[in-house]
Write a protein that holds these residues in place. Structure first.
Motif, PDB file in Angstrom:
ATOM      1  N   GLU A 127       0.654  -1.108  -0.033  1.00 20.63           N
ATOM      2  CA  GLU A 127       0.040  -0.029   0.136  1.00 20.63           C
ATOM      3  C   GLU A 127       0.813   1.290  -0.081  1.00 20.63           C
ATOM      4  OE1 GLU A 127      -2.209   0.514   3.580  1.00 20.63           O
ATOM      5  OE2 GLU A 127      -0.954  -0.678   4.790  1.00 20.63           O
ATOM      6  N   ALA A 128       2.233   1.158   0.414  1.00 20.74           N
ATOM      7  CA  ALA A 128       2.860   2.208   0.511  1.00 20.74           C
ATOM      8  C   ALA A 128       3.566   2.626  -0.743  1.00 20.74           C
ATOM      9  CB  ALA A 128       4.089   2.214   1.402  1.00 20.74           C
ATOM     10  N   GLU A 129       3.327   1.919  -1.778  1.00 18.30           N
ATOM     11  CA  GLU A 129       3.722   2.039  -3.184  1.00 18.30           C
ATOM     12  C   GLU A 129       2.892   2.287  -4.277  1.00 18.30           C
ATOM     13  OE1 GLU A 129       6.564  -1.192  -3.292  1.00 18.30           O
ATOM     14  OE2 GLU A 129       8.264  -0.257  -2.261  1.00 18.30           O
ATOM     15  N   VAL A 130       1.466   1.675  -3.976  1.00 16.11           N
ATOM     16  CA  VAL A 130       0.606   1.697  -4.947  1.00 16.11           C
ATOM     17  C   VAL A 130       0.020   2.943  -5.427  1.00 16.11           C
ATOM     18  CG1 VAL A 130      -1.416   1.562  -3.192  1.00 16.11           C
ATOM     19  CG2 VAL A 130      -1.499   0.254  -5.622  1.00 16.11           C
ATOM     20  N   GLY A 131       0.351   3.779  -4.709  1.00 13.76           N
ATOM     21  CA  GLY A 131      -0.135   5.150  -4.944  1.00 13.76           C
ATOM     22  C   GLY A 131       0.718   5.859  -5.820  1.00 13.76           C
ATOM     23  N   LYS A 132       2.057   5.346  -6.137  1.00 16.46           N
ATOM     24  CA  LYS A 132       2.885   5.811  -6.934  1.00 16.46           C
ATOM     25  C   LYS A 132       2.990   5.450  -8.111  1.00 16.46           C
ATOM     26  CE  LYS A 132       6.019   6.669  -2.536  1.00 16.46           C
ATOM     27  NZ  LYS A 132       7.462   6.449  -2.082  1.00 16.46           N
ATOM     28  N   ILE A 133       2.334   4.248  -8.605  1.00 12.62           N
ATOM     29  CA  ILE A 133       2.159   3.751  -9.670  1.00 12.62           C
ATOM     30  C   ILE A 133       1.070   4.099 -10.463  1.00 12.62           C
ATOM     31  CG2 ILE A 133       3.626   1.701  -9.125  1.00 12.62           C
ATOM     32  CD1 ILE A 133       1.121  -0.059  -8.925  1.00 12.62           C
ATOM     33  N   LYS A 134       1.255   4.258 -11.913  1.00 15.91           N
ATOM     34  CA  LYS A 134      -0.186   4.603 -12.652  1.00 15.91           C
ATOM     35  C   LYS A 134      -0.203   3.758 -13.800  1.00 15.91           C
ATOM     36  CE  LYS A 134       1.140   9.395 -12.180  1.00 15.91           C
ATOM     37  NZ  LYS A 134       1.588  10.795 -12.539  1.00 15.91           N
ATOM     38  N   MET A 135      -1.580   3.822 -14.241  1.00 15.77           N
ATOM     39  CA  MET A 135      -1.874   2.874 -15.379  1.00 15.77           C
ATOM     40  C   MET A 135      -0.883   3.141 -16.746  1.00 15.77           C
ATOM     41  SD  MET A 135      -4.356   0.845 -14.323  1.00 15.77           S
ATOM     42  CE  MET A 135      -5.119   0.457 -16.042  1.00 15.77           C
ATOM     43  N   ASN A 136      -0.892   1.993 -17.352  1.00 13.63           N
ATOM     44  CA  ASN A 136      -0.031   1.892 -18.614  1.00 13.63           C
ATOM     45  C   ASN A 136       1.385   2.264 -18.528  1.00 13.63           C
ATOM     46  OD1 ASN A 136      -2.344   1.640 -20.325  1.00 13.63           O
ATOM     47  ND2 ASN A 136      -3.026   3.605 -19.880  1.00 13.63           N
ATOM     48  N   ILE A 137       1.696   2.209 -17.436  1.00 16.87           N
ATOM     49  CA  ILE A 137       3.317   2.486 -17.418  1.00 16.87           C
ATOM     50  C   ILE A 137       4.217   1.031 -17.769  1.00 16.87           C
ATOM     51  CG2 ILE A 137       3.214   3.907 -15.638  1.00 16.87           C
ATOM     52  CD1 ILE A 137       4.056   1.931 -13.529  1.00 16.87           C
ATOM     53  N   ASP A 138       5.527   1.019 -18.192  1.00 17.71           N
ATOM     54  CA  ASP A 138       5.982  -0.049 -18.670  1.00 17.71           C
ATOM     55  C   ASP A 138       6.796  -0.638 -17.471  1.00 17.71           C
ATOM     56  OD1 ASP A 138       5.615   0.540 -21.275  1.00 17.71           O
ATOM     57  OD2 ASP A 138       7.278   1.846 -21.449  1.00 17.71           O
ATOM     58  N   LEU A 139       6.565  -2.188 -17.515  1.00 20.33           N
ATOM     59  CA  LEU A 139       7.326  -3.009 -16.448  1.00 20.33           C
ATOM     60  C   LEU A 139       8.299  -3.945 -17.049  1.00 20.33           C
ATOM     61  CD1 LEU A 139       4.415  -2.103 -15.389  1.00 20.33           C
ATOM     62  CD2 LEU A 139       4.497  -4.293 -13.938  1.00 20.33           C
ATOM     63  N   ASP A 140       9.225  -4.492 -16.556  1.00 18.26           N
ATOM     64  CA  ASP A 140      10.041  -5.385 -16.938  1.00 18.26           C
ATOM     65  C   ASP A 140       9.977  -6.685 -15.848  1.00 18.26           C
ATOM     66  OD1 ASP A 140      11.404  -3.985 -18.990  1.00 18.26           O
ATOM     67  OD2 ASP A 140      12.951  -3.038 -17.406  1.00 18.26           O
ATOM     68  N   ILE A 141       9.502  -7.630 -16.595  1.00 18.68           N
ATOM     69  CA  ILE A 141       9.235  -8.906 -15.902  1.00 18.68           C
ATOM     70  C   ILE A 141      10.595  -9.978 -16.171  1.00 18.68           C
ATOM     71  CG2 ILE A 141       7.540 -10.791 -15.955  1.00 18.68           C
ATOM     72  CD1 ILE A 141       6.522  -8.075 -15.426  1.00 18.68           C
ATOM     73  N   THR A 142      10.849 -10.647 -14.934  1.00 15.90           N
ATOM     74  CA  THR A 142      11.846 -11.650 -15.052  1.00 15.90           C
ATOM     75  C   THR A 142      11.318 -13.018 -14.319  1.00 15.90           C
ATOM     76  OG1 THR A 142      12.693 -10.831 -12.578  1.00 15.90           O
ATOM     77  CG2 THR A 142      13.839  -9.666 -14.646  1.00 15.90           C
ATOM     78  N   LEU A 143      11.680 -13.849 -14.991  1.00 17.45           N
ATOM     79  CA  LEU A 143      10.976 -15.057 -14.720  1.00 17.45           C
ATOM     80  C   LEU A 143      12.153 -16.265 -13.917  1.00 17.45           C
ATOM     81  CD1 LEU A 143       9.179 -16.080 -17.819  1.00 17.45           C
ATOM     82  CD2 LEU A 143       8.325 -14.807 -15.728  1.00 17.45           C
ATOM     83  N   GLY A 144      11.764 -16.826 -12.884  1.00 13.55           N
ATOM     84  CA  GLY A 144      12.893 -17.573 -12.445  1.00 13.55           C
ATOM     85  C   GLY A 144      13.062 -18.717 -13.129  1.00 13.55           C
ATOM     86  N   ALA A 145      12.280 -19.222 -14.097  1.00 12.52           N
ATOM     87  CA  ALA A 145      12.677 -20.464 -14.689  1.00 12.52           C
ATOM     88  C   ALA A 145      13.383 -20.063 -16.318  1.00 12.52           C
ATOM     89  CB  ALA A 145      11.261 -21.022 -15.346  1.00 12.52           C
ATOM     90  N   VAL A 146      13.599 -18.591 -16.567  1.00 12.97           N
ATOM     91  CA  VAL A 146      14.299 -18.168 -17.664  1.00 12.97           C
ATOM     92  C   VAL A 146      15.364 -17.158 -17.151  1.00 12.97           C
ATOM     93  CG1 VAL A 146      14.065 -16.810 -19.872  1.00 12.97           C
ATOM     94  CG2 VAL A 146      12.102 -18.350 -18.996  1.00 12.97           C
ATOM     95  N   ASP A 147      16.584 -17.476 -17.335  1.00 13.02           N
ATOM     96  CA  ASP A 147      17.756 -16.743 -16.945  1.00 13.02           C
ATOM     97  C   ASP A 147      18.116 -15.708 -17.897  1.00 13.02           C
ATOM     98  OD1 ASP A 147      17.912 -18.324 -14.842  1.00 13.02           O
ATOM     99  OD2 ASP A 147      19.444 -19.826 -15.964  1.00 13.02           O
ATOM    100  N   ASP A 148      18.500 -14.674 -17.294  1.00 14.56           N
ATOM    101  CA  ASP A 148      18.897 -13.313 -18.051  1.00 14.56           C
ATOM    102  C   ASP A 148      18.237 -13.060 -19.298  1.00 14.56           C
ATOM    103  OD1 ASP A 148      21.387 -13.679 -16.678  1.00 14.56           O
ATOM    104  OD2 ASP A 148      22.223 -15.354 -18.130  1.00 14.56           O
ATOM    105  N   LYS A 149      16.689 -12.763 -18.953  1.00 13.27           N
ATOM    106  CA  LYS A 149      15.845 -12.357 -19.951  1.00 13.27           C
ATOM    107  C   LYS A 149      14.760 -11.514 -19.267  1.00 13.27           C
ATOM    108  CE  LYS A 149      13.332 -11.936 -23.597  1.00 13.27           C
ATOM    109  NZ  LYS A 149      13.845 -11.062 -24.824  1.00 13.27           N
ATOM    110  N   LYS A 150      14.668 -10.492 -19.795  1.00 12.00           N
ATOM    111  CA  LYS A 150      13.405  -9.604 -19.118  1.00 12.00           C
ATOM    112  C   LYS A 150      12.351  -9.278 -20.305  1.00 12.00           C
ATOM    113  CE  LYS A 150      16.105  -6.924 -15.894  1.00 12.00           C
ATOM    114  NZ  LYS A 150      16.287  -5.457 -15.643  1.00 12.00           N
ATOM    115  N   PHE A 151      11.123  -9.478 -19.773  1.00 14.03           N
ATOM    116  CA  PHE A 151      10.194  -9.409 -20.723  1.00 14.03           C
ATOM    117  C   PHE A 151       9.303  -8.221 -20.566  1.00 14.03           C
ATOM    118  CE2 PHE A 151      10.851 -14.017 -20.478  1.00 14.03           C
ATOM    119  CZ  PHE A 151      10.593 -14.357 -21.535  1.00 14.03           C
TER     120      PHE A 151
END
Length: 369
Positions: free
Chosen positions: A222-246
């Motif tokens: 809750e301390a951070e949800v007010g700082k994020i906005k819709m349609n912003i870009d995120l980088d997703i990292t997976l535990g099963a996929v090394d050295d790759k960001k989606f």
């Protein structure tokens, strides 16, 4: 003699103390390293933990109670809408079956009786003995009796085998309701299944999802949800996929949070951009890096050289003013990424800032040892 020994001992201790003080005074003063403020890009991030799941996923449930007779596909198979997945063998309820058979027999009796009446009145109508309206009423009764018999036979057939056999898909055939990949088939041949109704969700025979459309689903504090906005870009990292960001784009922030371990968490969702070189499986654990704030080319220092007043807890640094002399300088801080922190006021780019937790003399001694 004793006095001489005592005074001699005192003299020796006094001389030793003088020698010790002399050595202490002859030591070189402690020297501190310094460094200057620098320009840096500071990015304040947070990490949301969650998983990747298909955007569209459905569960296939039977429309009739029975036993799994045959399973034609395996988990992981790609299907098109309408493909046969399994068949269900109906095990009819004996009481319902007998009741349906009785309705068929009663309908036959009514049809036979109506047919006799129809044939008799048709002859009278052909001779002009009865009116057309009287004949049409008898004909209507006969036709209704035949339709009731047909309905009763269909009901009996459905209860007995699960299908009326008059066309269309049989309820015993479990088919894919969408194109995609079979994620799970939680039943085996011979298992009993229950139809979906108002009082029971029914037995899931298979779950199907479109693996070409994946989303990230996670939670933020809750301390951070007010700082994020819709349609912003995120980088997703997976535990099963090394050295790759989606890359992903945030498209949902829950309006209501849930309390977990004493902290309120809010669900977020983001559309994930897939890479053809990687196959993402449903349920992979994932982390999403979310940029809360970013400033480019701002005057910064390392957080490790900050000091804090013990009474006021306000930050300050020590600025070199001469040879081994420093003065305190209160500073105003901006954003921080945990390593570097922005300096809003109190320090210039030319100031030499004391590295208070790194002593040059100690470093030299360690190297000599």
């Amino acid at each position: 003699m004793k006095k001489v020994i005592i005074f001699g001992g005192i003299a020796l201790v006094f001389v030793a103390v003088l020698i010790w003080f002399g050595k202490m005074n002859s030591k070189a003063p402690v020297q501190f390293d310094t460094e200057k403020a620098f320009k840096a890009t500071i990015v304040k991030k947070t990490v949301a933990t969650g998983k990747v799941t298909p955007l569209e996923e459905i569960e296939i449930k039977p429309q009739i109670t029975g036993i799994i007779d045959k399973i034609y596909l395996l988990e992981g198979a790609k299907v098109k809408k309408g493909d046969l997945i399994a068949t269900v063998r109906v095990v009819p309820n004996e009481q319902s079956l007998i009741s349906a058979k009785g309705r068929v027999d009663n309908a036959k009796i009514r049809v036979n009786n109506a047919e006799i009446s129809y044939n008799r009145n048709k002859k009278l109508f052909d001779k002009g003995v009865i009116s057309a309206s009287a004949y049409e009423a008898v004909e209507l009764t006969y036709n209704q009796a035949k339709q009731d018999l047909l309905n009763a036979r269909n009901d009996y057939q459905i209860i007995r085998s699960g299908s009326s056999g008059t066309g269309g898909m049989a309820n015993t055939n479990i088919r894919a309701q969408m194109s995609g990949t079979i994620l799970q088939i939680p039943v085996k041949e011979g298992d009993q299944v229950i139809q979906s109704n108002n009082f029971n969700a029914g037995t899931t025979i298979a779950s199907i999802a479109d693996m070409n459309k994946m989303i990230f689903e996670g939670k933020v504090d809750e301390a951070e949800v007010g700082k994020i906005k819709m349609n912003i870009d995120l980088d997703i990292t997976l535990g099963a996929v090394d050295d790759k960001k989606f890359p992903a784009k945030l498209n949902f922030i829950a309006p209501k949070g849930t309390e977990e371990s004493g902290a309120v968490q809010f669900t977020i969702k983001a559309d994930v951009t897939l890479d053809d070189n990687y196959f993402l499986r449903a349920g992979y654990s994932a982390n999403a890096e979310i940029v809360l704030e970013q400033k480019d080319s701002v005057l910064s220092i390392k957080e490790s050289i900050l000091q804090f007043d013990k009474k006021t807890d306000k930050p300050f640094v020590e600025i070199k003013t001469g040879e081994d002399t420093f003065e305190r300088r209160d500073v105003e801080l901006g954003i921080s990424d945990g390593i570097n922190v922005e300096i809003l006021s109190g320090v210039t780019a030319d100031d030499e800032i004391k590295i208070w937790n790194k002593k040059a003399k100690k470093k030299e001694d360690d190297e000599n040892n």
